[in-house]
Design a protein around this motif. Structure first.
Motif, PDB file in Angstrom:
ATOM      1  N   ASN A 175       0.800  -1.105   0.254  1.00 31.96           N
ATOM      2  CA  ASN A 175       0.120  -0.099  -0.026  1.00 31.96           C
ATOM      3  C   ASN A 175       0.948   1.329  -0.126  1.00 31.96           C
ATOM      4  O   ASN A 175       1.724   1.529   0.956  1.00 31.96           O
ATOM      5  N   PRO A 176       0.885   1.846  -1.197  1.00 28.74           N
ATOM      6  CA  PRO A 176       0.012   1.960  -2.319  1.00 28.74           C
ATOM      7  C   PRO A 176       0.232   0.593  -3.108  1.00 28.74           C
ATOM      8  O   PRO A 176       1.310   0.175  -3.108  1.00 28.74           O
ATOM      9  N   ALA A 177      -0.968   0.278  -3.689  1.00 28.06           N
ATOM     10  CA  ALA A 177      -0.703  -0.875  -4.631  1.00 28.06           C
ATOM     11  C   ALA A 177      -0.406  -0.407  -6.177  1.00 28.06           C
ATOM     12  O   ALA A 177      -0.670   0.895  -6.415  1.00 28.06           O
ATOM     13  N   ASN A 178       0.029  -1.298  -6.862  1.00 26.88           N
ATOM     14  CA  ASN A 178       0.619  -0.560  -8.182  1.00 26.88           C
ATOM     15  C   ASN A 178       0.703  -1.828  -9.285  1.00 26.88           C
ATOM     16  O   ASN A 178       1.740  -2.149  -9.524  1.00 26.88           O
ATOM     17  N   PRO A 179      -0.403  -2.262  -9.619  1.00 26.48           N
ATOM     18  CA  PRO A 179      -1.901  -2.031  -9.247  1.00 26.48           C
ATOM     19  C   PRO A 179      -2.287  -3.014  -8.439  1.00 26.48           C
ATOM     20  O   PRO A 179      -3.301  -3.076  -7.842  1.00 26.48           O
ATOM     21  N   SER A 223      -5.990   5.546 -10.717  1.00 25.84           N
ATOM     22  CA  SER A 223      -5.502   5.881  -9.793  1.00 25.84           C
ATOM     23  C   SER A 223      -6.086   6.918  -8.738  1.00 25.84           C
ATOM     24  O   SER A 223      -6.831   7.559  -8.936  1.00 25.84           O
ATOM     25  N   GLY A 224      -5.802   6.490  -7.423  1.00 28.56           N
ATOM     26  CA  GLY A 224      -6.728   7.181  -6.604  1.00 28.56           C
ATOM     27  C   GLY A 224      -7.059   6.535  -4.984  1.00 28.56           C
ATOM     28  O   GLY A 224      -6.177   5.501  -4.916  1.00 28.56           O
ATOM     29  N   ILE A 225      -7.742   6.888  -4.116  1.00 27.01           N
ATOM     30  CA  ILE A 225      -8.167   6.369  -3.093  1.00 27.01           C
ATOM     31  C   ILE A 225      -9.242   5.480  -2.995  1.00 27.01           C
ATOM     32  O   ILE A 225     -10.262   5.787  -3.695  1.00 27.01           O
ATOM     33  N   TYR A 226      -9.059   4.414  -2.758  1.00 32.59           N
ATOM     34  CA  TYR A 226     -10.407   3.386  -2.799  1.00 32.59           C
ATOM     35  C   TYR A 226     -10.699   2.839  -1.120  1.00 32.59           C
ATOM     36  O   TYR A 226      -9.790   2.924  -0.203  1.00 32.59           O
ATOM     37  N   LYS A 248     -21.695 -11.802   9.780  1.00 33.21           N
ATOM     38  CA  LYS A 248     -21.261 -11.413  11.184  1.00 33.21           C
ATOM     39  C   LYS A 248     -20.550 -10.312  11.507  1.00 33.21           C
ATOM     40  O   LYS A 248     -20.495  -9.893  12.605  1.00 33.21           O
ATOM     41  N   PHE A 249     -19.706  -9.995  10.590  1.00 34.16           N
ATOM     42  CA  PHE A 249     -18.517  -9.042  10.661  1.00 34.16           C
ATOM     43  C   PHE A 249     -18.234  -8.335   9.516  1.00 34.16           C
ATOM     44  O   PHE A 249     -18.466  -8.757   8.398  1.00 34.16           O
ATOM     45  N   CYS A 250     -18.437  -6.991   9.521  1.00 30.76           N
ATOM     46  CA  CYS A 250     -18.325  -5.995   8.566  1.00 30.76           C
ATOM     47  C   CYS A 250     -17.331  -4.939   8.952  1.00 30.76           C
ATOM     48  O   CYS A 250     -17.845  -4.058  10.076  1.00 30.76           O
ATOM     49  N   ILE A 251     -16.426  -4.398   8.290  1.00 30.03           N
ATOM     50  CA  ILE A 251     -15.517  -3.571   8.641  1.00 30.03           C
ATOM     51  C   ILE A 251     -14.771  -2.972   7.038  1.00 30.03           C
ATOM     52  O   ILE A 251     -14.761  -3.713   6.361  1.00 30.03           O
ATOM     53  N   THR A 252     -14.434  -1.646   7.183  1.00 26.78           N
ATOM     54  CA  THR A 252     -13.760  -1.020   6.049  1.00 26.78           C
ATOM     55  C   THR A 252     -12.468  -0.361   6.338  1.00 26.78           C
ATOM     56  O   THR A 252     -12.346   0.085   7.264  1.00 26.78           O
ATOM     57  N   LYS A 253     -11.739  -0.439   5.365  1.00 31.18           N
ATOM     58  CA  LYS A 253     -10.272   0.230   5.380  1.00 31.18           C
ATOM     59  C   LYS A 253     -10.161   0.922   4.339  1.00 31.18           C
ATOM     60  O   LYS A 253     -10.704   0.630   3.145  1.00 31.18           O
ATOM     61  N   LYS A 254      -8.994   1.717   4.155  1.00 27.50           N
ATOM     62  CA  LYS A 254      -8.771   2.667   2.791  1.00 27.50           C
ATOM     63  C   LYS A 254      -7.324   2.007   2.406  1.00 27.50           C
ATOM     64  O   LYS A 254      -6.450   1.684   3.178  1.00 27.50           O
ATOM     65  N   LEU A 255      -7.283   2.148   0.894  1.00 23.90           N
ATOM     66  CA  LEU A 255      -6.177   1.931   0.400  1.00 23.90           C
ATOM     67  C   LEU A 255      -5.844   2.926  -0.739  1.00 23.90           C
ATOM     68  O   LEU A 255      -6.831   3.702  -1.140  1.00 23.90           O
ATOM     69  N   VAL A 256      -4.707   3.026  -0.940  1.00 23.99           N
ATOM     70  CA  VAL A 256      -4.098   3.861  -2.106  1.00 23.99           C
ATOM     71  C   VAL A 256      -3.905   3.107  -3.298  1.00 23.99           C
ATOM     72  O   VAL A 256      -2.931   2.173  -3.446  1.00 23.99           O
TER      73      VAL A 256
END
Length: 393
Positions: free
Chosen positions: A307-311, A371-374, A382-390
């Motif tokens: 992270n960042p991913a490429n791609p 390219s950008g923020i995702y 039962k479980f749900c969570i979100t994180k950010k990547l570039v």
């Protein structure tokens, strides 16, 4: 040999050390010390200190306020012959309480001594029962003893080397019916040893043991033996590295095995603490290897790598129970661009490239996204969570 007497020094983190004897309550007594070891002899989770000198043995119990109390008298270790200049902690009977071994003294006429932990803060001399009293006049100065499981049967044996090799002694532990677990940890980047100061805690019912990796009786790179007594399940293994990363395994339904753990580079940067995740677990009895049933305590979504991913990038996660896993990827505006349906996954650690979810930087139509923020989201029902990547190209 420390001619000033035994002294505790605190690392200042810059290559220098500070004498903290007076601050923490250790009285060096001006007695030259020859050897020391550390261990949690009363299983309270705090690391204690034993010091060997030419005129006696000193046991210091750590208190909750990071001070020490000398308990040599009340623990009954000061009733044994003097000139015990080498020794350390060893759980000779695998009951989960560490005992004390002392080398033969420098006069060449006294045999090694084994002190059994009575589990009440005191120790008893069991040298005769252990067969140590059969050792008579030894030739050559003794080096500190080493704990090794040379026959790989899960019971700690004792190697007592001497300057004259022909006088060295190897004691084979004949063992008992108590269970054990041997833990071998490989550090980052494949190093076969982990840093001094790493704490390993094993919890099995009401038995809680803590051992610190050090350069004395146990050498780094060798499996550390934890005795379990009659217990047949481990509730928790926790490994705390000096850099603050903590690895945890829970609900381990195996005993009398060696668990090999490789520390992963995956880190949860959103936590107040940095929790690593286990990258590889193997368990075997003697030379045989089986799969270990070790599971995370809670489900977690970890930071993608790279992270960042490429791609391309990998998305690691952990499951405390078996679940159907779906990972969804959204752009900065909240538009869904990709769904990764991973199917049913059993409980476990999915943290390396072979197991983690993989995204190639394309949408559901197979078109490269810009390219950008995702944002990536894991959903198990039962479980749900979100994180950010570039994503950078």
């Amino acid at each position: 040999m420390n001619q000033k007497g035994h002294t505790l020094y605190k690392s200042n983190g810059d290559g220098s050390f500070t004498d903290i004897n007076q601050k923490v309550g250790i009285k060096g007594k001006g007695i030259p010390s020859t050897w020391a070891d550390i261990g949690d002899y009363n299983n309270d989770g705090l690391i204690d200190i034993i010091v060997f000198t030419s005129s006696g043995i000193y046991l210091y119990r750590q208190n909750a306020n990071i001070t020490f109390s000398e308990v040599s008298k009340e623990s009954k270790i000061n009733t044994f012959p003097i000139n015990r200049e080498r020794g350390g902690f060893i759980d000779c009977d695998n009951d989960g309480y560490i005992d004390i071994v002392m080398a033969a003294d420098s006069s060449f006429i006294i045999h090694p001594v084994l002190l059994l932990n009575n589990r009440d803060g005191t120790f008893s001399d069991v040298s005769e029962e252990a067969g140590f009293n059969k050792i008579k006049r030894l030739s050559g100065f003794q080096i500190h003893p080493l704990v090794i499981d040379f026959d790989n049967n899960g019971t700690p044996d004792l190697f007592s080397p001497y300057w004259r090799w022909e006088s060295s002694l190897l004691f084979r532990n004949t063992g008992n019916n108590n269970h054990y677990i041997k833990i071998s940890v490989t550090g980052r980047n494949g190093y076969t040893s982990i840093p001094y100061g790493t704490l390993i805690k094993v919890v099995s019912g009401d038995l809680i043991q803590t051992k610190m990796i050090n350069s004395h009786l146990y050498e780094t790179g060798r499996p550390i033996i934890f005795g379990l007594g009659d217990r047949v399940k481990i509730d928790l293994i926790e490994i705390k590295y000096p850099d603050g990363i903590i690895d945890r395994l829970s609900n381990i339904d195996i005993v009398d095995r060696t668990i090999e753990i490789t520390q992963s580079l995956a880190v949860n940067l959103d936590s107040d603490y940095m929790y690593g995740s286990i990258g590889m677990i193997k368990a075997g009895k003697n030379s045989k290897t089986d799969d270990a049933k070790a599971y995370p305590i809670l489900p977690r979504l970890l930071q993608n790598f790279p992270n960042p991913a490429n791609p391309e990038t990998w998305i690691p996660y952990e499951l405390s129970t078996g679940s159907y896993v779906v990972i969804k990827i959204y752009n900065i505006t909240g538009q869904l661009v990709r769904i990764l349906e991973l199917g049913y996954k059993p409980a476990g650690f999915y943290t390396n490239k072979n197991d983690a979810a993989y995204w190639n930087g394309k949408d559901d139509l197979g078109i490269n996204v810009p390219s950008g923020i995702y944002f990536y989201e894991i959903d198990t029902g039962k479980f749900c969570i979100t994180k950010k990547l570039v994503l950078l190209k």
